[in-house]
Design an enzyme around this catalytic site. Structure first.
Site, PDB file in Angstrom:
ATOM      1  N   LEU A 181     -27.654  -0.986  -8.243  1.00 36.76           N
ATOM      2  CA  LEU A 181     -28.939  -0.325  -8.464  1.00 36.76           C
ATOM      3  C   LEU A 181     -28.771   1.046  -9.103  1.00 36.76           C
ATOM      4  CD1 LEU A 181     -30.866  -1.134  -5.153  1.00 36.76           C
ATOM      5  CD2 LEU A 181     -30.886  -2.371  -7.328  1.00 36.76           C
ATOM      6  N   TYR A 186     -17.625   5.739   4.748  1.00 35.36           N
ATOM      7  CA  TYR A 186     -18.923   6.138   4.207  1.00 35.36           C
ATOM      8  C   TYR A 186     -19.285   7.485   4.818  1.00 35.36           C
ATOM      9  CZ  TYR A 186     -19.715   1.479   2.258  1.00 35.36           C
ATOM     10  OH  TYR A 186     -19.628   0.324   1.526  1.00 35.36           O
ATOM     11  N   PHE A 214     -22.954  -0.301  -6.640  1.00 42.19           N
ATOM     12  CA  PHE A 214     -23.658   0.472  -7.671  1.00 42.19           C
ATOM     13  C   PHE A 214     -24.534  -0.427  -8.546  1.00 42.19           C
ATOM     14  CE2 PHE A 214     -19.908   3.653  -7.605  1.00 42.19           C
ATOM     15  CZ  PHE A 214     -20.451   4.306  -6.514  1.00 42.19           C
ATOM     16  N   GLY A 216     -26.173   2.296 -10.859  1.00 43.97           N
ATOM     17  CA  GLY A 216     -25.501   2.362 -12.154  1.00 43.97           C
ATOM     18  C   GLY A 216     -24.675   3.630 -12.277  1.00 43.97           C
TER      19      GLY A 216
END
Length: 283
Positions: free
Chosen positions: A209, A55, A207, A211
């Site tokens: 939230l 990340y 993803f 999208g």
């Protein structure tokens, strides 16, 4: 909150994703806030945290300097939560590096680095995050050896297709799959979600939230989601998470945030019941 099984581990259906703990150009204060947020998440009942060394984060506290330090999320989790409460599950992913996908012989070093950063003797769940492989067998086999050696408890797959799951299952049990999936994004994974349900494998969408916004973050705008959220006095994020959870009792979500207010809202999505008509409209 209902539980989902990850191998022999049971966790709440709303977990926490560590990807958005820190903003770009984070300060020392942001870092301290992230530590507080992680501790607060556990206080509120979060028992499943999803993280990865890849990340992206910045190199220091003085501003963005490129992706030269990629282990901040894991370090923060270790700082905030070690020694860990009994029942707190930490899931991590290995595979991507600055130079591309790691070779099978490089995976042990990545797992050992995660163990050090997270201050763990064993990782609860490690996903192979593949990219561009026709077969995951060699990579997954390398992780299976680490499981046999006691460094890893359970194995998962991320960013995979159905054939990858079949390849991995010939080598070792697969506890979970984590793929892109939202009501308006990644719906090519519908069949894989159903297959996981049939085989007792947890499905952990990312993803959910954002999208199509993907790495851009935020909550993707959607007229139907907005209407249903208003009808329930809920947020659009809560409706999106509730839809994902409606896909089956084997699905658990891992929304990430750096805001305590959003953390509380996300956890409340587990209690949002959508009607058959609303689910049909969303789908």
């Amino acid at each position: 909150m209902d539980k989902v099984v990850l191998g022999d581990l049971k966790v709440n259906r709303v977990g926490f994703g560590a990807k958005r703990l820190l903003p770009a150009g984070f300060t020392a204060a942001d870092r301290e806030g992230a530590v507080r947020l992680l501790r607060r998440a556990v206080e509120l009942g979060v028992d499943h945290i999803d993280t990865a060394a890849f990340y992206p984060s910045v190199a220091n506290d003085e501003g963005p300097t490129g992706f030269t330090s990629l282990d901040v999320a894991n370090e923060l989790i270790g700082e905030a939560l070690a020694p860990y409460d009994e029942g707190l599950v930490i899931a991590t992913k290995v595979g991507p590096t600055r130079d591309g996908l790691a070779r099978p012989d490089q995976l042990r070093a990545l797992v050992e680095a995660d163990l050090r950063a997270l201050r763990r003797d064993q990782l609860d769940l490690v996903y192979l995050r593949q990219g561009g492989l026709e077969s995951v067998a060699e990579h997954f086999g390398a992780l299976a050896e680490l499981r046999d050696a006691g460094l890893v408890r359970h194995l998962g797959l991320s960013n995979v297709r159905a054939e990858h799951l079949a390849q991995a299952q010939e080598i070792a049990p697969v506890a979970a799959i984590s793929n892109r999936y939202a009501l308006d994004f990644g719906r090519a994974n519908d069949e894989l979600v159903d297959s996981c349900a049939a085989e007792g494998i947890a499905f952990v969408p990312f993803f959910s939230l954002t999208g199509e916004r993907r790495e851009a973050g935020g909550v993707a705008a959607h007229d139907v989601v907005s209407e249903i959220a208003q009808a329930h006095g809920a947020t659009q994020a809560q409706v999106r998470l509730a839809w994902a959870l409606s896909r089956g009792p084997h699905v658990l979500v891992i929304p990430g945030t750096s805001s305590e207010a959003h953390l509380v809202e996300n956890l409340a999505a587990a209690d949002l019941a959508l009607s058959t008509e609303e689910l049909r409209a969303l789908s």
